[in-house]
Design an enzyme around this catalytic site. Structure first.
Site, PDB file in Angstrom:
ATOM      1  N   ARG A 114       8.123   4.293  -4.922  1.00 10.48           N
ATOM      2  CA  ARG A 114       7.899   3.147  -3.574  1.00 10.48           C
ATOM      3  C   ARG A 114       7.435   1.459  -3.597  1.00 10.48           C
ATOM      4  O   ARG A 114       7.554   0.931  -3.528  1.00 10.48           O
ATOM      5  CB  ARG A 114       8.356   3.735  -1.778  1.00 10.48           C
ATOM      6  CG  ARG A 114       8.175   2.703  -1.577  1.00 10.48           C
ATOM      7  CD  ARG A 114       7.888   3.236   0.019  1.00 10.48           C
ATOM      8  NE  ARG A 114       6.548   4.173   0.362  1.00 10.48           N
ATOM      9  CZ  ARG A 114       6.592   4.571   2.133  1.00 10.48           C
ATOM     10  NH1 ARG A 114       8.037   5.153   2.796  1.00 10.48           N
ATOM     11  NH2 ARG A 114       5.666   5.459   1.670  1.00 10.48           N
ATOM     12  N   LYS A 139       5.979  -2.062   2.322  1.00  6.02           N
ATOM     13  CA  LYS A 139       5.257  -1.267   2.208  1.00  6.02           C
ATOM     14  C   LYS A 139       4.122  -2.359   2.164  1.00  6.02           C
ATOM     15  O   LYS A 139       3.114  -2.051   1.662  1.00  6.02           O
ATOM     16  CB  LYS A 139       4.748  -0.409   1.764  1.00  6.02           C
ATOM     17  CG  LYS A 139       4.073   0.761   2.923  1.00  6.02           C
ATOM     18  CD  LYS A 139       4.127   2.264   2.238  1.00  6.02           C
ATOM     19  CE  LYS A 139       3.230   3.037   3.141  1.00  6.02           C
ATOM     20  NZ  LYS A 139       3.444   3.014   4.974  1.00  6.02           N
ATOM     21  N   TYR A 194       0.587  -1.320   0.091  1.00  4.36           N
ATOM     22  CA  TYR A 194      -0.194  -0.359   0.021  1.00  4.36           C
ATOM     23  C   TYR A 194       0.765   0.905   0.050  1.00  4.36           C
ATOM     24  O   TYR A 194       2.148   1.193   0.204  1.00  4.36           O
ATOM     25  CB  TYR A 194      -0.956  -0.202   1.174  1.00  4.36           C
ATOM     26  CG  TYR A 194      -0.538   0.014   2.379  1.00  4.36           C
ATOM     27  CD1 TYR A 194       0.691  -0.842   3.758  1.00  4.36           C
ATOM     28  CD2 TYR A 194      -0.194   1.704   3.223  1.00  4.36           C
ATOM     29  CE1 TYR A 194       0.931  -0.537   4.331  1.00  4.36           C
ATOM     30  CE2 TYR A 194       0.041   2.267   4.330  1.00  4.36           C
ATOM     31  CZ  TYR A 194       0.782   1.054   5.460  1.00  4.36           C
ATOM     32  OH  TYR A 194       1.456   1.451   6.376  1.00  4.36           O
ATOM     33  N   GLU A 225      11.441   2.016  14.367  1.00  2.00           N
ATOM     34  CA  GLU A 225      10.805   2.862  13.727  1.00  2.00           C
ATOM     35  C   GLU A 225       9.515   2.927  14.744  1.00  2.00           C
ATOM     36  O   GLU A 225       9.376   2.018  15.871  1.00  2.00           O
ATOM     37  CB  GLU A 225      10.052   2.769  12.313  1.00  2.00           C
ATOM     38  CG  GLU A 225       9.816   1.310  11.896  1.00  2.00           C
ATOM     39  CD  GLU A 225       9.839   1.363  10.523  1.00  2.00           C
ATOM     40  OE1 GLU A 225       9.845   2.169   9.926  1.00  2.00           O
ATOM     41  OE2 GLU A 225       9.554   0.659   9.971  1.00  2.00           O
ATOM     42  N   LEU A 270      11.157   0.860   7.008  1.00  3.20           N
ATOM     43  CA  LEU A 270      10.986   1.601   5.675  1.00  3.20           C
ATOM     44  C   LEU A 270      11.066   2.795   5.412  1.00  3.20           C
ATOM     45  O   LEU A 270      11.716   3.642   6.023  1.00  3.20           O
ATOM     46  CB  LEU A 270       8.910   2.163   6.221  1.00  3.20           C
ATOM     47  CG  LEU A 270       8.399   2.766   4.607  1.00  3.20           C
ATOM     48  CD1 LEU A 270       8.476   1.104   4.084  1.00  3.20           C
ATOM     49  CD2 LEU A 270       7.267   2.897   5.191  1.00  3.20           C
TER      50      LEU A 270
HETATM   51  N1  PDD Z   1       3.356   4.823   7.164  1.00  6.80           N
HETATM   52  N2  PDD Z   1       7.463   3.695   8.399  1.00  6.80           N
HETATM   53  C1  PDD Z   1       6.817   2.955   8.342  1.00  6.80           C
HETATM   54  C2  PDD Z   1       6.084   1.490   9.626  1.00  6.80           C
HETATM   55  C3  PDD Z   1       5.483   3.358   8.348  1.00  6.80           C
HETATM   56  O1  PDD Z   1       4.141   2.611   8.638  1.00  6.80           O
HETATM   57  C4  PDD Z   1       5.622   4.288   7.647  1.00  6.80           C
HETATM   58  C5  PDD Z   1       4.151   5.103   7.147  1.00  6.80           C
HETATM   59  C6  PDD Z   1       6.730   5.413   7.556  1.00  6.80           C
HETATM   60  C7  PDD Z   1       6.631   6.143   7.169  1.00  6.80           C
HETATM   61  O2  PDD Z   1       6.596   6.609   5.713  1.00  6.80           O
HETATM   62  P1  PDD Z   1       6.484   7.689   4.739  1.00  6.80           P
HETATM   63  O3  PDD Z   1       7.176   8.641   5.062  1.00  6.80           O
HETATM   64  O4  PDD Z   1       6.142   7.459   3.236  1.00  6.80           O
HETATM   65  O5  PDD Z   1       4.618   8.077   4.780  1.00  6.80           O
HETATM   66  C8  PDD Z   1       7.705   5.036   8.424  1.00  6.80           C
HETATM   67  C9  PDD Z   1       1.600   5.334   6.293  1.00  6.80           C
HETATM   68  C10 PDD Z   1       1.315   6.664   6.291  1.00  6.80           C
HETATM   69  C11 PDD Z   1       0.191   4.631   7.064  1.00  6.80           C
HETATM   70  O6  PDD Z   1       0.535   3.205   7.379  1.00  6.80           O
HETATM   71  O7  PDD Z   1      -0.633   5.456   7.166  1.00  6.80           O
END
Ligand code: PDD
Length: 286
Positions: A52, A150, A33, A182, A206
């Site tokens: 990504r 992801k 996703y 994280e 991620l």
């Molecule tokens: N989550 N690490 C994890 C485990 C994440 O699920 C996310 C993003 C990030 C940050 O990635 P980005 O900057 O590309 O959003 C880091 C999204 C926002 C979600 O699951 O809703």
């Protein structure tokens, strides 16, 4: 309000949208996703999210769906149809619905399932939490070893969020072998003596799209950045802590496991990065 959503080539009212009970994501969490934020009715960091997504699909050997090259147009159409000024677009691609349950992957010509929907979040950029900061707990990171992909395997992050809520906090930071990996759904940072410290990229985390942009802007603003793992103890001694994600942008953290960071007040680095990020990404939005 009934949203218009996208499912496998069709724009439908949300209550008419359906996916099969045999969908691999439903049965096996076999899907990936992306979440792309929307500001001023435009998409933030779209190219980063699309790149990504392509990588996640390729790492899992999920075939590229027919509409892959039209994803920007689909995002834009949903944002327009649903009148989203501030919010998010959620996109999910799964290995499809082969018509039965089997651990083996279905034939390569099985159509991947593609679903997109919008989430309207007025006030996303002006989130009052960013002014006061949030509180986190630390929990053990027991997720699988390919967190760089992801995937929709979000049960443990979801449980982590509930553990945080139960403890009167907002989120959880995940710890593996003594070091923070994280947050449940974000990348994590500390600031010490003006230096921004964040875990280096690997399969353990991620590769955040917001992380990449924020680190680039930080370097351009002559801020010092060090990419290495840090511990919860180090975080507790830090001047500031914060996290980044597409839905929260840059969010200050003022408490970890009950210990106040920077006297429990939001510092100067996180708000500055938030401001730069919002300004620059708004300019580059599509
Ligand atoms: N989550 N690490 C994890 C485990 C994440 O699920 C996310 C993003 C990030 C940050 O990635 P980005 O900057 O590309 O959003 C880091 C999204 C926002 C979600 O699951 O809703």
């Amino acid at each position: 309000m009934t949203r218009t959503v996208y499912v496998n080539g069709e724009y439908l009212p949300e209550n008419e949208a359906k996916v099969s009970i045999f969908d691999r994501a439903f049965l096996m969490a076999d899907g990936v996703y992306e979440v792309t934020s929307v500001l001023d009715g435009k998409l933030i960091d779209f190219a980063g999210h699309a790149n990504r997504l392509a990588r996640s699909l390729s790492e899992l050997d999920i075939p590229t769906p027919p509409e892959f090259d039209d994803l920007l147009e689909i995002h834009r159409k949903l944002v327009a149809e649903n009148g989203v000024n501030e919010g998010m677009v959620y996109l999910q691609i799964t290995r499809g619905a082969p018509g039965d349950r089997d651990f083996a992957f279905p034939p390569k010509d099985t159509r991947p399932t593609v679903v997109l929907f919008t989430q309207n979040k007025p006030g996303l950029a002006d989130n009052p939490q960013a002014k006061v900061g949030i509180k986190v707990i630390s929990i053990e990171d027991i997720r699988w070893g390919r967190r760089d992909i992801k995937t929709v395997q979000l049960l443990y992050p979801s449980m982590g969020k509930m553990m945080a809520k139960k403890a009167g906090c907002d989120d959880a930071w995940l710890v593996e072998d003594g070091f923070v990996t994280e947050g449940t759904s974000n990348n994590t940072y500390i600031v010490k003596g003006g230096k921004i410290i964040t875990r280096n990229l690997s399969n353990d985390i991620l590769h955040g799209i917001t992380r990449a942009a924020v680190l680039k802007f930080a370097k351009e603003a002559q801020m010092e950045v060090e990419e290495r793992p840090f511990t919860i103890e180090e975080a507790k001694q830090a001047d500031e802590a914060f996290f980044t994600s597409a839905s929260a942008f840059v969010m200050p953290v003022v408490e970890i496991d009950g210990a106040a960071i920077g006297g429990g007040k939001v510092g100067s680095v996180a708000p500055r990065l938030r401001e730069i990020y919002l300004e620059e990404s708004r300019k580059a939005a599509v």
